[in-house]
Motif scaffolding. Structure first.
Motif, short mmCIF file in Angstrom:
data_model
loop_
_atom_site.label_atom_id
_atom_site.label_comp_id
_atom_site.label_asym_id
_atom_site.label_seq_id
_atom_site.Cartn_x
_atom_site.Cartn_y
_atom_site.Cartn_z
N ASP A 75 0.87 -1.17 0.00
CA ASP A 75 0.00 0.00 0.00
C ASP A 75 0.91 1.23 0.00
O ASP A 75 1.43 1.63 1.04
CB ASP A 75 -0.90 0.00 1.24
CG ASP A 75 -1.91 1.13 1.23
OD1 ASP A 75 -1.63 2.17 0.60
OD2 ASP A 75 -2.97 0.99 1.87
N THR A 77 0.33 4.42 -0.56
CA THR A 77 -0.17 5.59 0.16
C THR A 77 0.16 5.47 1.64
O THR A 77 0.57 6.44 2.29
CB THR A 77 -1.69 5.73 -0.03
OG1 THR A 77 -1.98 5.85 -1.43
CG2 THR A 77 -2.21 6.96 0.69
N GLU A 78 0.01 4.26 2.16
CA GLU A 78 0.35 4.01 3.56
C GLU A 78 1.86 4.12 3.77
O GLU A 78 2.32 4.58 4.82
CB GLU A 78 -0.14 2.62 3.97
CG GLU A 78 0.05 2.33 5.45
CD GLU A 78 -0.52 0.99 5.87
OE1 GLU A 78 -0.21 0.52 6.97
OE2 GLU A 78 -1.30 0.41 5.08
N SER A 81 2.59 7.75 4.24
CA SER A 81 2.11 8.21 5.54
C SER A 81 3.01 7.73 6.67
O SER A 81 3.39 8.50 7.56
CB SER A 81 0.68 7.72 5.76
OG SER A 81 0.21 8.10 7.03
N ALA A 128 4.05 7.91 -4.90
CA ALA A 128 2.74 8.41 -5.32
C ALA A 128 2.35 7.81 -6.67
O ALA A 128 1.18 7.47 -6.90
CB ALA A 128 2.76 9.93 -5.40
N GLY A 131 1.23 4.40 -6.12
CA GLY A 131 -0.08 4.39 -5.48
C GLY A 131 -1.24 4.55 -6.46
O GLY A 131 -2.40 4.28 -6.10
#
Length: 288
Positions: A75, A77-78, A81, A128, A131
């Motif tokens: 993941d 995006t995770e 983060s 990105a 993602g």
């Protein structure tokens, strides 16, 4: 009188006891305060060193991690983060202890921050791009959203899926980064795997048209990825080439001047030699 004397003596003893007790308590409190201050100083020093070491070791670890490629199971995006949260936590610990660092340590910390953030911007853009895969798959592969496999592609529609995929690449290839190509190429591999699984059920016409689509895709990928790499390399060496060219130009100019002077001298020498030879021939003719 005797009773009064005993009473006075008792009062003196009590007073002395109070004074002694007070003095003892005062000394004990002072020692305890000094110990507390000393322990607090040690704790602060340990905490500030721990914050610095945690940050430095984390930065070193992330800078060693240079081999990252697209993985459909992650993941992304995770990933972004989690990475940014981990960085911010360590920076907060440093900021909390900033007043305990000397100028050299503060400068070192700022240098590490700058170095890390510069590299992270590039990596973040790549993550990105990775993602975007979930949103691209149904568009490129003509499968249902959030489908975990390509079973929706059958002998009846897989040729159309190839043609759609190539059309999407043709439409967007000019905007792809190398990270985008990793995502696109992973989807293409999945499409090929599905085609291979139903290969025996395809008609000769479908196989032929899929072959044409594959040739076109490979050509576009090779051209676009080469262009992206060349652009990146060009950007990295632009200033170096410019500087090198300026130096080379200066050297060439100076060398050209020297060569020109030498050539001029050589030309004059040849001209003189030729004139002498001509005079000699004329003299020989006159003697005849």
């Amino acid at each position: 009188m005797k009773r009064n004397f005993q009473g006075q003596a008792f009062a003196l003893l009590v007073t002395a006891g109070l004074i002694f007790g007070s003095t003892a308590c005062s000394k004990s409190e002072r020692v305890e305060t000094e110990t507390t201050v000393e322990n607090t100083g040690t704790e602060i020093k340990n905490e500030s060193e721990e914050a610095y070491n945690n940050f430095k070791n984390w930065i070193d670890e992330k800078e060693r991690d240079t081999a990252y490629v697209y993985d459909s199971d992650r993941d992304w995006t995770e990933e972004i983060s989690d990475r940014e949260e981990a960085y911010n936590e360590r920076v907060a610990a440093l900021d909390k202890n900033a007043k305990y660092y000397d100028d050299a340590r503060r400068a070192e910390i700022e240098e590490m921050k700058t170095r890390y953030n510069t590299s992270w911007q590039t990596r973040r853009a790549t993550y990105a791009s990775y993602g975007k895969a979930d949103s691209l798959r149904p568009v490129y592969l003509t499968t249902p959203e959030k489908a975990e496999d390509l079973n929706a592609l059958t002998p009846a529609n897989i040729r159309a899926a190839y043609e759609n995929f190539v059309a999407k690449v043709q439409e967007n290839k000019e905007t792809y980064t190398n990270a985008d190509w990793q995502v696109v190429d992973a989807m293409w591999s999945d499409l090929d795997d599905r085609k291979n699984a139903i290969q025996e059920q395809l008609s000769a016409k479908d196989k032929y048209e899929i072959g044409k689509a594959k040739t076109k895709y490979q050509a576009m990928k090779a051209a676009s990825k080469t262009g992206n790499t060349a652009e990146k390399v060009g950007s990295n060496v632009k200033e170096g080439v410019k500087t090198g060219a300026e130096k080379t130009g200066d050297a060439a100019k100076e060398g050209g001047s020297k060569v020109g002077n030498a050539a001029s001298k050589t030309g004059s020498a040849i001209k003189d030699t030729y004139k002498k030879a001509e005079d000699k021939v004329d003299g020989t003719k006159d003697r005849k």
